[in-house]
Design an enzyme around this catalytic site. Sequence first.
Site, PDB file in Angstrom:
ATOM      1  N   ASP A  95       0.120  -7.519   1.404  1.00  0.00           N
ATOM      2  CA  ASP A  95       0.507  -6.115   1.579  1.00  0.00           C
ATOM      3  C   ASP A  95       2.024  -5.968   1.686  1.00  0.00           C
ATOM      4  O   ASP A  95       2.531  -5.167   2.464  1.00  0.00           O
ATOM      5  CB  ASP A  95      -0.188  -5.476   2.780  1.00  0.00           C
ATOM      6  CG  ASP A  95      -0.069  -3.948   2.752  1.00  0.00           C
ATOM      7  OD1 ASP A  95       0.092  -3.376   1.654  1.00  0.00           O
ATOM      8  OD2 ASP A  95      -0.118  -3.331   3.837  1.00  0.00           O
ATOM      9  N   THR A 140       2.395  -2.249   9.410  1.00  0.00           N
ATOM     10  CA  THR A 140       1.474  -2.150   8.285  1.00  0.00           C
ATOM     11  C   THR A 140       0.145  -1.478   8.573  1.00  0.00           C
ATOM     12  O   THR A 140      -0.454  -0.911   7.670  1.00  0.00           O
ATOM     13  CB  THR A 140       1.229  -3.546   7.675  1.00  0.00           C
ATOM     14  OG1 THR A 140       0.616  -3.399   6.410  1.00  0.00           O
ATOM     15  CG2 THR A 140       0.386  -4.428   8.562  1.00  0.00           C
ATOM     16  N   ALA A 141      -0.362  -1.508   9.802  1.00  0.00           N
ATOM     17  CA  ALA A 141      -1.708  -0.985  10.033  1.00  0.00           C
ATOM     18  C   ALA A 141      -1.876  -0.521  11.474  1.00  0.00           C
ATOM     19  O   ALA A 141      -1.137  -0.926  12.360  1.00  0.00           O
ATOM     20  CB  ALA A 141      -2.745  -2.066   9.721  1.00  0.00           C
ATOM     21  N   ALA A 193      -8.441   1.549  13.886  1.00  0.00           N
ATOM     22  CA  ALA A 193      -9.258   2.762  13.874  1.00  0.00           C
ATOM     23  C   ALA A 193     -10.069   2.878  15.160  1.00  0.00           C
ATOM     24  O   ALA A 193     -10.427   3.968  15.582  1.00  0.00           O
ATOM     25  CB  ALA A 193     -10.186   2.754  12.667  1.00  0.00           C
ATOM     26  N   HIS A 250       0.812  -1.216   0.000  1.00  0.00           N
ATOM     27  CA  HIS A 250       0.000   0.000   0.000  1.00  0.00           C
ATOM     28  C   HIS A 250       0.851   1.275   0.000  1.00  0.00           C
ATOM     29  O   HIS A 250       0.364   2.335  -0.365  1.00  0.00           O
ATOM     30  CB  HIS A 250      -1.025   0.009   1.145  1.00  0.00           C
ATOM     31  CG  HIS A 250      -0.481   0.303   2.492  1.00  0.00           C
ATOM     32  ND1 HIS A 250      -0.160  -0.695   3.389  1.00  0.00           N
ATOM     33  CD2 HIS A 250      -0.224   1.470   3.115  1.00  0.00           C
ATOM     34  CE1 HIS A 250       0.268  -0.141   4.513  1.00  0.00           C
ATOM     35  NE2 HIS A 250       0.245   1.170   4.377  1.00  0.00           N
ATOM     36  N   GLY A 258       2.975   6.655   7.724  1.00  0.00           N
ATOM     37  CA  GLY A 258       4.394   6.947   7.521  1.00  0.00           C
ATOM     38  C   GLY A 258       5.287   5.869   8.113  1.00  0.00           C
ATOM     39  O   GLY A 258       6.434   5.719   7.725  1.00  0.00           O
ATOM     40  N   ASN A 259       4.761   5.118   9.089  1.00  0.00           N
ATOM     41  CA  ASN A 259       5.490   3.967   9.626  1.00  0.00           C
ATOM     42  C   ASN A 259       5.321   2.749   8.727  1.00  0.00           C
ATOM     43  O   ASN A 259       6.073   1.783   8.842  1.00  0.00           O
ATOM     44  CB  ASN A 259       4.995   3.576  11.019  1.00  0.00           C
ATOM     45  CG  ASN A 259       5.567   4.406  12.123  1.00  0.00           C
ATOM     46  OD1 ASN A 259       4.927   5.326  12.586  1.00  0.00           O
ATOM     47  ND2 ASN A 259       6.778   4.090  12.533  1.00  0.00           N
ATOM     48  N   SER A 260       4.321   2.767   7.863  1.00  0.00           N
ATOM     49  CA  SER A 260       4.040   1.613   7.014  1.00  0.00           C
ATOM     50  C   SER A 260       5.263   1.177   6.236  1.00  0.00           C
ATOM     51  O   SER A 260       5.956   1.994   5.639  1.00  0.00           O
ATOM     52  CB  SER A 260       2.922   1.940   6.024  1.00  0.00           C
ATOM     53  OG  SER A 260       1.702   2.073   6.686  1.00  0.00           O
TER      54      SER A 260
END
Length: 183
Positions: free
Chosen positions: A71, A161-162, A165, A40, A143-145
């Site tokens: 991903d 990765t995520a 929420a 992503h 930004g850490n992804s």
Amino acid sequence: PLLDPYQFFLQGRLPRNSSTHSLGTGVIIDKKGHILTNHHVIDGAAVIDILFAKTKQKVRAEVVGSDPKTDLALLRIKPRKDLQPVDLGDSDTLRVGDVVLAIGNPFGFAHTVTSGIISAKGRVLGTGPYDNFLQTDAAIHPGNSGGPLIDTRGRVIGINTAVSAEGHGIGFAIPVNMAKDVV
């Protein structure tokens, strides 16, 4: 000087006539110039530049392969003598409660390191057929992804990765053993 394998971030430009940029992180996995990040992070990018934070040097990367189901994406830059690959650990040996660090470029703040623990293993998020995430309370933000989740010995044990929420401070990483299999 050696390039620090943890200290660079990706800049991708989308194929529009605008100045839209996407930021993410990645890790150098070998001296041949291969970089592991998230799908992503690079999805839809027309141009992918790697910015080494220590030297401020920018180099162009090409996509070797990308897998939306896991991903993960593999990039390549021209091999250089000063590339210092990370040590890929063994995510199967992790235990809930192990201390970890998340490294990245959250919200454009380069060189950010946060700490936490492995909160759970094998988390299913409903993102696809390969749900098997490491859960951590180490702060992971946009930004850490693609950046490393490392153990106390500096070995990469996950690819950030995520984030959840629903819950503040809950992040997820792809186990490095899965990433090794995909690469």
